[in-house]
Design an enzyme around this catalytic site. Sequence first.
Site: not given
Ligand code: S3P
Length: 438
Positions: A24-25, A29, A97, A170, A172, A322, A349, A353
Amino acid sequence: MQNKLIIKKKLKTFNKTITVSGDKSISIRWVLLSSLANGVSKAKNLLMSEDVIAALNAIKKLGIKVKINNNLCTIYGKGFEGYNYKKKIKIDAQNSGTLGRLILGLLINTKYPIKLIGDKSLSKRDFRRVSSPLSEFGATFKLNKNKNLPLVINGTNNLKPIFYHEKLGSAQCKSAIIFGAMRTEGKTIIKANKSRNHTELLCKYLKLPIIIKNKKNYDEIVVNKVTKINPFNYKIPSDISSSSFFIVLAALSKNSKLIIKNVNINPSRTGVIKILKKMGVNIYFKNHKIYKGEKKADIYVKSAKKINSINCPTKLNSSAIDEFLLIFLIAARAKGISYFKDLSELDKKESPRLQIGSEILKKMGVKTVTTKNSIRIFGNPNLRINKKIIIKNFSKDHRIFMTSVIAALSFGGEWHIHDKDSINTSFPSFLKIIDKFR
Ligand code: S3P
């Protein structure tokens, strides 16, 4: 269709080879970076879940053409100044997020204000963590209740580079700032606590003007303005977070074996493997490969004969963030008391959680002591459930749903798990794969 899943039987022994869907990440991107490339980029095995589809819809709103044909996604980038959109558009990040936060970095020099909205769960999450550093570049933000969605971003052409200290671990936040810095003349310097580094690896592969220095406890990232991204194709590897449901299922089942093919094993994501190995689970990687800077391999798992408790080192928190709900299930079967601390991010999250995870353990008959940022789990190697357990009202958090399914199949009892459609967020084929085991 009933949106509740009822499970009444534990799994028997199995010996299986599976493939799970794309990461997914990396998928999100790839979508965002391809939308800025000068030309046509193609991805195979892009995760077709609601979070990634929301990313595709977001770039479409920004005037970028997208085509999907079977397992191939094509994005027709128009370069760094190629976004072309009407006044007063709304971008809907839905439950994601990652999309909501990363895209703001790309929008700090927008011509017209853009409204960012999300679903009920995303609208409760903290966006000040990205709007605050991004406003230092010069963009302005109006947030609901000061820190939430919906928000309005107002870009500027007069951006200034920043120094940013990312303290939450983080990815993100870090990635949103890297994206913002890519649009900004001058040198942005980021000092970031360790977190997943897919954005940096993609930037490196694309030969963008970014320098990364990996220090022991943090990374220093220097980003210069990017003027051009060449289009790039990508074969998305399988997601380690999605794989983890089955890794834990195999670890908790009797005399079972499992192989998961072609999984991304970027060390910034494999905290779950390191923690499970410390707890005595038999896991190893085979068939190692490197693809565009990302490590991948096949994962082999065997049932654990004996599970040890753990005092989990906090340095593994970010790389397992996660997967903690699943790790808690392993701790429930361990001999002794496991302790997980400094986990305040876990309550930020898609749902809180840490709190919901501890409630599920209590329903399972597992003793826990939970604080705002830690949990002690009193494991029981003979844990068996013989009662009815109802899991509902968990903000439709996909990981709560899927973890509950793994608990039901591993410990027995009669489970009524609501909001089945939550899996569409990250792993729409989850229940189809589960069916192969039943
Ligand atoms: C992610 C970063 C994580 C993770 C999320 C995906 C990403 O969050 O929990 O499921 O793809 O950058 P945080 O960056 O807020 O920790």
